[in-house]
Scaffold this motif. Structure first.
Motif, PDB file in Angstrom:
ATOM      1  N   GLU A  42       0.825  -1.199   0.000  1.00  0.00           N
ATOM      2  CA  GLU A  42       0.000   0.000   0.000  1.00  0.00           C
ATOM      3  C   GLU A  42       0.861   1.251   0.000  1.00  0.00           C
ATOM      4  O   GLU A  42       1.845   1.354   0.742  1.00  0.00           O
ATOM      5  CB  GLU A  42      -0.935   0.012   1.205  1.00  0.00           C
ATOM      6  N   GLY A  46      -0.791   7.605  -2.065  1.00  0.00           N
ATOM      7  CA  GLY A  46      -1.870   7.482  -3.034  1.00  0.00           C
ATOM      8  C   GLY A  46      -1.386   7.438  -4.460  1.00  0.00           C
ATOM      9  O   GLY A  46      -2.167   7.423  -5.405  1.00  0.00           O
ATOM     10  N   ASP A  95      -6.928   9.476 -14.033  1.00  0.00           N
ATOM     11  CA  ASP A  95      -6.097   9.182 -12.860  1.00  0.00           C
ATOM     12  C   ASP A  95      -4.673   8.814 -13.245  1.00  0.00           C
ATOM     13  O   ASP A  95      -3.831   8.622 -12.367  1.00  0.00           O
ATOM     14  CB  ASP A  95      -6.721   8.051 -12.047  1.00  0.00           C
ATOM     15  N   LYS A 110      -2.761   7.959  -9.793  1.00  0.00           N
ATOM     16  CA  LYS A 110      -3.359   8.177  -8.481  1.00  0.00           C
ATOM     17  C   LYS A 110      -4.434   7.119  -8.290  1.00  0.00           C
ATOM     18  O   LYS A 110      -5.437   7.096  -9.006  1.00  0.00           O
ATOM     19  CB  LYS A 110      -3.964   9.574  -8.396  1.00  0.00           C
ATOM     20  N   LEU A 111      -4.232   6.242  -7.303  1.00  0.00           N
ATOM     21  CA  LEU A 111      -5.128   5.105  -7.111  1.00  0.00           C
ATOM     22  C   LEU A 111      -5.404   4.888  -5.628  1.00  0.00           C
ATOM     23  O   LEU A 111      -4.552   5.177  -4.781  1.00  0.00           O
ATOM     24  CB  LEU A 111      -4.504   3.821  -7.680  1.00  0.00           C
ATOM     25  N   THR A 112      -6.574   4.362  -5.316  1.00  0.00           N
ATOM     26  CA  THR A 112      -6.789   3.813  -3.984  1.00  0.00           C
ATOM     27  C   THR A 112      -6.087   2.460  -3.911  1.00  0.00           C
ATOM     28  O   THR A 112      -5.676   1.897  -4.931  1.00  0.00           O
ATOM     29  CB  THR A 112      -8.286   3.623  -3.705  1.00  0.00           C
ATOM     30  N   TYR A 113      -5.977   1.932  -2.702  1.00  0.00           N
ATOM     31  CA  TYR A 113      -5.317   0.641  -2.579  1.00  0.00           C
ATOM     32  C   TYR A 113      -6.093  -0.443  -3.332  1.00  0.00           C
ATOM     33  O   TYR A 113      -5.513  -1.278  -4.033  1.00  0.00           O
ATOM     34  CB  TYR A 113      -5.167   0.253  -1.111  1.00  0.00           C
ATOM     35  N   ASP A 114      -7.421  -0.428  -3.209  1.00  0.00           N
ATOM     36  CA  ASP A 114      -8.232  -1.437  -3.905  1.00  0.00           C
ATOM     37  C   ASP A 114      -8.076  -1.312  -5.418  1.00  0.00           C
ATOM     38  O   ASP A 114      -8.026  -2.321  -6.139  1.00  0.00           O
ATOM     39  CB  ASP A 114      -9.702  -1.294  -3.513  1.00  0.00           C
ATOM     40  N   GLU A 115      -7.982  -0.074  -5.916  1.00  0.00           N
ATOM     41  CA  GLU A 115      -7.773   0.127  -7.350  1.00  0.00           C
ATOM     42  C   GLU A 115      -6.400  -0.389  -7.770  1.00  0.00           C
ATOM     43  O   GLU A 115      -6.252  -0.988  -8.850  1.00  0.00           O
ATOM     44  CB  GLU A 115      -7.915   1.602  -7.699  1.00  0.00           C
TER      45      GLU A 115
END
Length: 290
Positions: A42, A46, A95, A110-115
């Protein structure tokens, strides 16, 4: 060394400086996503670097062909494939912050962890790595490298003539006397100069009035800011230089240590400290602010 090789090095500068590749610290296992076949660490910022299986241009075309129309075409196709990876994972191409095509086939996003996990498990994705901010460290480069006197190659007359040194650091102060053109030959390396990516990037007075314009010379033959990801996430404070100009002096120190002119009178706060000479004083310099 030619200009296309330096453009390749510039891509590497983007990947390995500023917001850059990171590995899990010793003893800290990466986070495994539920129901996923790949492990993704992670990111604390971000920001993630996505590396694809397909080869970069330097592999498919070779170093000498990176400035060709074919390279431009393939590079555009690679960028489209980057957007396709995001789309397949249900993520907007907006993103994607920047793409890398020359030295590596991948992109920053730029991503969330799930993405990030979803992207990692798309076909053709080799790995997804967190992007981290790296800090400059030493200010004693010559001593660190064991290059503190006129010996070895220098004593044999190897002083950097015909060499272009690419410095990846915090930028450069172009008016520093170590970078004066004292009669250097015209450069054999010529950076592509565009409004979006100037080859000699100084003089952004709209952001900071103290960012004086400077025309590169036959010693400092190019200077670029390579901070796309950093600027996206952090921006630039009003007292910073939104250009290749050095904000804290570290890059200027490094460049002058590596390839500063010979016999430059040096002062610190008005105190004469004698003459200084770079390790390769006859080399030319391109500075990359990362």
């Amino acid at each position: 060394m030619n200009r296309v090789l330096l453009r390749t090095l510039a891509v590497i500068a983007v990947l390995t400086s500023g917001l850059s590749f990171a590995q899990a610290s010793a003893g800290e296992p990466a986070i495994a996503a539920p129901d996923s076949s790949k492990i993704v660490e992670e990111s604390s910022t971000g920001s993630y670097i996505v590396v694809l299986d397909d080869a970069p241009l330097v592999t498919t075309l070779g170093v000498d062909n990176l400035d060709t129309a074919r390279a431009d075409q393939l590079g555009a196709e690679m960028e489209q494939s980057h957007d396709a990876v995001l789309a397949d994972a249900g993520i907007s191409s907006a993103d994607r912050i920047q793409s890398f095509t020359n030295a590596v086939n991948g992109f920053a996003a730029k991503l969330t962890y799930d993405e990030a996990v979803a992207v990692a498990n798309e076909a053709g994705v080799r790995m997804v790595l967190p992007d981290e901010l790296r800090q400059v460290t030493t200010d004693s480069s010559g001593k660190f490298l064991g290059l503190t006197g006129k010996k070895g190659a220098y004593a044999s007359g190897v002083t950097g003539a015909g060499v272009v040194v690419g410095v990846i650091d915090t930028g450069i102060w172009p008016e520093h006397p170590s970078f004066a053109d004292t009669g250097f030959p015209a450069p054999t390396v010529v950076l592509e100069d565009t409004p979006a990516n100037p080859a000699c990037n100084f003089g952004n007075t709209a952001h900071n009035p103290n960012d004086a314009p400077f025309t590169c010379n036959n010693k400092l033959i190019g200077a670029r800011q390579m901070l796309g990801t950093y600027r996206f996430f952090i921006g630039a404070d009003s007292d910073e230089f939104d250009s290749a100009r050095d904000d804290n002096g570290h890059g200027t120190h490094t460049a002058s240590t590596a390839a500063g002119d010979a016999g430059v009178e040096a002062t610190i706060l008005g105190q004469d400290v004698g003459k200084i000479t770079g390790i390769a004083p006859d080399a030319q310099i391109i500075a990359y602010k990362a």
